[in-house]
Design a protein around this motif. Structure first.
Motif: not given
Length: 422
Positions: A138-148, A166-172, A179-187
């Motif tokens: 599950q992807l929560t709205t806090l994932h992107s806050d954590y990554l930033i 592995d993310i399959f459950d997305i609400d927004q 999540f993917c943008y910040y994830g790209g920056m971290i990688n």
């Protein structure tokens, strides 16, 4: 309207069984406006409640305290309360008011960013994500806050704790983009360019009806990472949104020009293109990545030499790749050998480089385990896709749409065609 003391008494008396907590939830919702109106005097009451036992009531009080505009010092006063609550709260009670839990966590994120101490929010938000999730998919709205916070604190490896799920459950949709943008920056920060490319690819190929700033910024980095990793930028796949295919390049022209110059393999042309668009790259905070693109041109030119020659002098390598001295060529070759980008040995006596084949024979125990792990992951993904396909096939909205599409055809025409073959 009940007094705050009465609400505290209800919290202390109705935080036991699920039935009691459900009753308490109804009472707290009725008292929500009253709590907000008295937010300035609620702080002392937090000390009368146990966040692990009185989770639901504590959450209502804490969220009310944080909802009132405060000075940064006053707001920072509650940070220890928020951290303690996240670490000790009951998951069952918290999930009765997840929107308040999210609000409290975002308040903590805002505070540590305002005080420029993002590292203090990393551990609490990671705990909050795990408590909020119903599963790791599950992807929560806090994932992107954590990554930033991981990005701002430069704790890139901490971000991998959720990026490797592995993310399959997305609400927004916005949560997925960030999540993917910040994830790209971290990688990118970890120089895991292949993983970064996957994350950024997910941003620009996600379904959308209009462009947004996240997609535009992601494509800029996608171009740069593609050049570093693959020497070229691939065309948009067919499943990318028509909006992206028609409009995205118009917002990223300096980066398109950079890719075109890179394709020539000429260092001077690439450097001139960078100087022309230097201010743009700086304002986009991409200059560091652009410099890595420049450096990668040397690497790719050296890699091309390995496809033609078995041995070559460092001086010849410097001339062929437009490096100034054989010493610079040696340093590039050594770094590439260390990173397993080429396989070679350098004879220090005569300055000759001998290029070799990849020594990997794909028969070690470690490699067999790696292949087996990959196969198992693919099997899990296949089962997941089959399950999603079955779910969509039974979805009423999907069936209604398909039914409307079928009505566009004249079945009498098919009958006439069929009769020709009878």
């Amino acid at each position: 309207m009940e007094s705050v003391d009465a609400v505290v008494a209800h919290i202390q008396g109705l935080s036991g069984s699920p039935e009691e907590v459900s009753q308490l939830h109804s009472l707290l919702k009725q008292s929500e406006d009253a709590l907000r109106s008295q937010a300035a005097r609620l702080a002392p009451f937090l000390d009368q409640l146990d966040p692990s036992t009185h989770t639901l009531g504590y959450l209502f009080f804490l969220e009310a305290c944080l909802s009132e505009p405060n000075s940064s010092e006053q707001a920072g006063y509650f940070n220890p309360y928020v951290v303690d609550f996240i670490n000790s709260c009951s998951i069952e009670q918290m999930r009765l008011a997840p929107e308040k839990f999210i609000s409290v966590c975002k308040s903590l994120k805002d505070q540590v960013m305002q005080f420029e101490v993002p590292i203090r929010g990393i551990a609490p938000l990671r705990t909050a994500i795990r408590k909020l999730q119903t599963s790791s998919e599950q992807l929560t709205t806090l994932h992107s806050d954590y990554l930033i916070l991981c990005l701002l604190a430069k704790c890139y490896k901490a971000g991998l704790s959720i990026l490797d799920d592995d993310i399959f459950d997305i609400d927004q949709p916005r949560d997925l983009f960030l999540f993917c943008y910040y994830g790209g920056m971290i990688n990118i920060g970890l120089k895991r360019f292949r993983k970064a490319l996957e994350c950024l690819h997910n941003v620009i190929t996600a379904p959308m009806t209009s462009l947004n700033a996240i997609v535009v910024e992601a494509y800029k980095k996608y171009i740069l990472v593609s050049l570093i990793l693959n020497r070229q930028v691939p065309p948009f796949p067919k499943y990318a949104s028509p909006t992206v295919q028609r409009n995205l390049k118009g917002y990223t022209q300096p980066y398109i020009d950079l890719a075109n110059c890179y394709a020539t393999g000429t260092f001077s042309e690439l450097e001139a293109c960078i100087q022309t668009n230097l201010e743009k790259f700086q304002s986009d905070n991409n200059l560091g990545l652009v410099k890595q693109v420049l450096s990668s041109l040397y690497k790719h030119n050296i890699q091309r030499l390995t496809q033609t020659y078995l041995t070559l002098s460092l001086e010849d390598i410097a001339n062929a790749t437009q490096l100034e001295t054989p010493k610079e060529a040696e340093m590039h070759v050594l770094r590439m050998i260390e990173d397993s980008e080429i396989f070679a040995t350098i004879n220090q006596k005569d300055g000759m480089v001998s290029f070799q084949e990849d020594p990997e024979q794909y028969k070690t125990c470690a490699m067999i385990e790696h292949i087996d792990s990959s196969i198992q992951s693919l099997m899990v993904l296949s089962r997941k896709l089959s399950s999603l396909d079955e779910h969509i096939s039974c979805d009423p909205a999907y069936l209604t749409k398909i039914g409307k599409e079928r009505q566009k055809f004249d079945f009498d025409e098919f009958d006439s065609v069929t009769h020709k073959f009878l």
